[in-house]
Design a protein around this motif. Structure first.
Motif, mmCIF file in Angstrom:
data_model
loop_
_atom_site.group_PDB
_atom_site.id
_atom_site.type_symbol
_atom_site.label_atom_id
_atom_site.label_comp_id
_atom_site.label_asym_id
_atom_site.label_seq_id
_atom_site.Cartn_x
_atom_site.Cartn_y
_atom_site.Cartn_z
ATOM 1 N N ILE A 52 9.827 -8.108 -0.413
ATOM 2 C CA ILE A 52 10.476 -7.520 0.771
ATOM 3 C C ILE A 52 11.169 -6.207 0.404
ATOM 4 O O ILE A 52 10.988 -5.175 1.054
ATOM 5 N N TYR A 53 11.969 -6.248 -0.658
ATOM 6 C CA TYR A 53 12.706 -5.032 -1.017
ATOM 7 C C TYR A 53 11.783 -3.958 -1.584
ATOM 8 O O TYR A 53 12.026 -2.764 -1.397
ATOM 9 N N LEU A 54 10.732 -4.369 -2.270
ATOM 10 C CA LEU A 54 9.804 -3.377 -2.796
ATOM 11 C C LEU A 54 9.062 -2.682 -1.652
ATOM 12 O O LEU A 54 8.913 -1.452 -1.655
ATOM 13 N N ALA A 55 8.628 -3.466 -0.672
ATOM 14 C CA ALA A 55 7.943 -2.870 0.483
ATOM 15 C C ALA A 55 8.888 -1.948 1.249
ATOM 16 O O ALA A 55 8.501 -0.860 1.694
ATOM 17 N N ARG A 56 10.139 -2.366 1.388
ATOM 18 C CA ARG A 56 11.114 -1.550 2.110
ATOM 19 C C ARG A 56 11.404 -0.252 1.361
ATOM 20 O O ARG A 56 11.497 0.824 1.956
ATOM 21 N N LEU A 57 11.559 -0.361 0.055
ATOM 22 C CA LEU A 57 11.836 0.821 -0.767
ATOM 23 C C LEU A 57 10.683 1.816 -0.686
ATOM 24 O O LEU A 57 10.895 3.025 -0.489
ATOM 25 N N ALA A 58 9.462 1.323 -0.817
ATOM 26 C CA ALA A 58 8.299 2.212 -0.705
ATOM 27 C C ALA A 58 8.265 2.862 0.676
ATOM 28 O O ALA A 58 7.964 4.052 0.806
ATOM 29 N N ASP A 59 8.620 2.099 1.688
ATOM 30 C CA ASP A 59 8.591 2.614 3.059
ATOM 31 C C ASP A 59 9.594 3.762 3.244
ATOM 32 O O ASP A 59 9.234 4.823 3.763
ATOM 33 N N VAL A 60 10.813 3.568 2.816
ATOM 34 C CA VAL A 60 11.815 4.638 3.018
ATOM 35 C C VAL A 60 11.502 5.856 2.138
ATOM 36 O O VAL A 60 11.918 6.971 2.464
ATOM 37 N N LEU A 61 10.785 5.651 1.047
ATOM 38 C CA LEU A 61 10.391 6.784 0.199
ATOM 39 C C LEU A 61 9.109 7.450 0.698
ATOM 40 O O LEU A 61 8.735 8.524 0.207
ATOM 41 N N GLY A 62 8.449 6.829 1.672
ATOM 42 C CA GLY A 62 7.199 7.391 2.162
ATOM 43 C C GLY A 62 6.043 7.230 1.195
ATOM 44 O O GLY A 62 5.116 8.034 1.171
ATOM 45 N N ILE A 63 6.099 6.187 0.374
ATOM 46 C CA ILE A 63 5.066 5.918 -0.621
ATOM 47 C C ILE A 63 4.143 4.801 -0.144
ATOM 48 O O ILE A 63 4.618 3.781 0.336
ATOM 49 N N ASP A 64 2.842 4.995 -0.281
ATOM 50 C CA ASP A 64 1.876 3.922 -0.046
ATOM 51 C C ASP A 64 1.895 3.057 -1.307
ATOM 52 O O ASP A 64 1.404 3.464 -2.361
ATOM 53 N N LEU A 65 2.478 1.875 -1.177
ATOM 54 C CA LEU A 65 2.765 1.029 -2.332
ATOM 55 C C LEU A 65 1.503 0.687 -3.131
ATOM 56 O O LEU A 65 1.463 0.845 -4.360
ATOM 57 N N VAL A 66 0.495 0.225 -2.440
ATOM 58 C CA VAL A 66 -0.723 -0.201 -3.144
ATOM 59 C C VAL A 66 -1.447 1.006 -3.743
ATOM 60 O O VAL A 66 -1.951 0.948 -4.870
ATOM 61 N N ARG A 67 -1.451 2.104 -3.029
ATOM 62 C CA ARG A 67 -2.082 3.321 -3.546
ATOM 63 C C ARG A 67 -1.373 3.782 -4.825
ATOM 64 O O ARG A 67 -2.022 4.174 -5.805
ATOM 65 N N ALA A 68 -0.050 3.739 -4.811
ATOM 66 C CA ALA A 68 0.716 4.138 -6.004
ATOM 67 C C ALA A 68 0.378 3.237 -7.188
ATOM 68 O O ALA A 68 0.263 3.698 -8.330
ATOM 69 N N ALA A 69 0.220 1.941 -6.903
ATOM 70 C CA ALA A 69 -0.103 0.990 -7.967
ATOM 71 C C ALA A 69 -1.514 1.226 -8.502
ATOM 72 O O ALA A 69 -1.746 1.200 -9.714
ATOM 73 N N LEU A 70 -2.462 1.472 -7.601
ATOM 74 C CA LEU A 70 -3.839 1.710 -8.041
ATOM 75 C C LEU A 70 -3.933 3.002 -8.859
ATOM 76 O O LEU A 70 -4.644 3.061 -9.867
ATOM 77 N N ASP A 71 -3.210 4.015 -8.448
ATOM 78 C CA ASP A 71 -3.197 5.274 -9.223
ATOM 79 C C ASP A 71 -2.630 5.037 -10.622
ATOM 80 O O ASP A 71 -3.127 5.570 -11.609
ATOM 81 N N LYS A 72 -1.553 4.247 -10.672
ATOM 82 C CA LYS A 72 -0.932 3.970 -11.975
ATOM 83 C C LYS A 72 -1.872 3.155 -12.855
ATOM 84 O O LYS A 72 -1.929 3.371 -14.081
ATOM 85 N N LEU A 73 -2.608 2.273 -12.232
ATOM 86 C CA LEU A 73 -3.562 1.460 -12.984
ATOM 87 C C LEU A 73 -4.674 2.343 -13.566
ATOM 88 O O LEU A 73 -5.125 2.124 -14.702
ATOM 89 N N ASP A 74 -5.097 3.338 -12.814
ATOM 90 C CA ASP A 74 -6.091 4.290 -13.332
ATOM 91 C C ASP A 74 -5.535 5.032 -14.548
ATOM 92 O O ASP A 74 -6.228 5.223 -15.543
ATOM 93 N N ASP A 75 -4.286 5.449 -14.442
ATOM 94 C CA ASP A 75 -3.627 6.104 -15.590
ATOM 95 C C ASP A 75 -3.632 5.186 -16.813
ATOM 96 O O ASP A 75 -3.967 5.605 -17.914
#
Lengths: 122, 122, 122, 122
Positions: B74-97
């Motif tokens: 819940i808090y992770l989704a909320r934090l990503a939302d207020v930051l304007g970050i697509d949570l899953v996209r950010a995770a997939l990008d990091k996984l590529d790294d």
């Protein structure tokens, strides 16, 4: 928006390819999750709340915060996967619980003073 | 599996109804996220890794772990939302790294001894 | 001010009397430490930095913050003890390191803007 | 064993010389403390409990763990100082509380099974 199911599958494959499944017990993954949250806190710790709200516009800090958020999501998805928990379902169920405990009427303004009781979160 | 987009929208509405948006700065939400991760750790801290792997079968601990996982999400989704970050996209990008930094060849067995270098995570 | 040596001895005795030494591995104790820090964060998460500076004057929150600080100190002292580390000596050594890395001249004002580089801590 | 009073004074001076007192609110310091605990967890997360018990004998990991423990102690001492809390006194008081809540008789073996109730800590 990409799906959490895709992320879960990608992280599972990532661990399997590297023979890292042996390390991915819930206990270890919870520690890794906490470690990544610690890195996220470190990016925000000296900012004022107002500065933190503008952090994504900063060309240096913004990408770092996004990367840390990504790391947290990776470990959370992995932890839920090894526990056999549907992550979003668990969150929605918890949100239903919270809605019953913190009704809209009672909650409005409840955190407007120090020590004002329950935290204004889900 | 439910969608992260649905969760994000539900948490946003939850905060708006309770007039809690004022408290939901990235700094505050990162602290709340860490607090929930702390509660999750507390459930697992005295278990052996093997016991932690069986935790969901325990009638008392299982539901508590699931609820804590839900709170973290819940808090992770909320934090990503207020930051304007697509949570899953950010995770997939990091996984590529991570896939580039920890190749399958180099990674196999890399954590098999104490001090064996990079952690076997994404 | 009481001594850390006295605290260390008291916690050691506390664990021995309860037959809890078997659980007090460094890994488990680090998790417990993180769990207590999470509880501390939870007390401060919705406060502004200014409110947090006045928290000890609050009759409800002040004692709770003090108790959480106490819990963190207990687990930190216990962790250092089982690792055979002189806690204060380790901290003083680290402070010497930090003094070399962040000289007074370079450090002044270094955190005055977002993304301003190294954190203003030790 | 060096004294916590000496550490507290040294950290206070360290912050004053660098003009960092402005950043050292309890809220910010609690985040910094959690960030350092996160780094400590990262050193231990993939180790078995048994490996963690031997970590100080490892020539690479041992000094890193000691340094992280030092960082945690620095921020904890600083946080207690800005809050006006006697760190060791707060811990001893909390230990007295715990001794009343978890009597020796009731506590023995209480964590010997999953979900076995209260954590075997202070």
């Amino acid at each position: 928006m990409s799906s959490i199911a895709e992320l879960t599958e990608r992280v599972r494959e990532f661990a399997r390819e590297r023979d890292w499944e042996q390390f991915h017990t819930p206990k270890n993954l919870a520690m890794a999750l906490a470690g990544e949250v610690g890195e996220l806190l470190a990016e925000l710790q000296w900012l004022t709340p107002e500065e933190s709200a503008a952090v994504m516009a900063d060309p240096e800090l913004g990408p770092r915060v996004r990367a840390e958020i990504g790391d947290v999501a990776i470990y959370l998805a992995r932890l839920a996967d090894v526990l056999g928990i549907d992550l979003v379902r668990a969150a929605l169920d918890k949100l239903d619980d919270s809605a019953r405990r913190y009704t809209v009427e009672a909650a409005r303004g409840s955190a407007s003073k120090i020590g004002g009781g329950h935290p204004p979160g889900a």
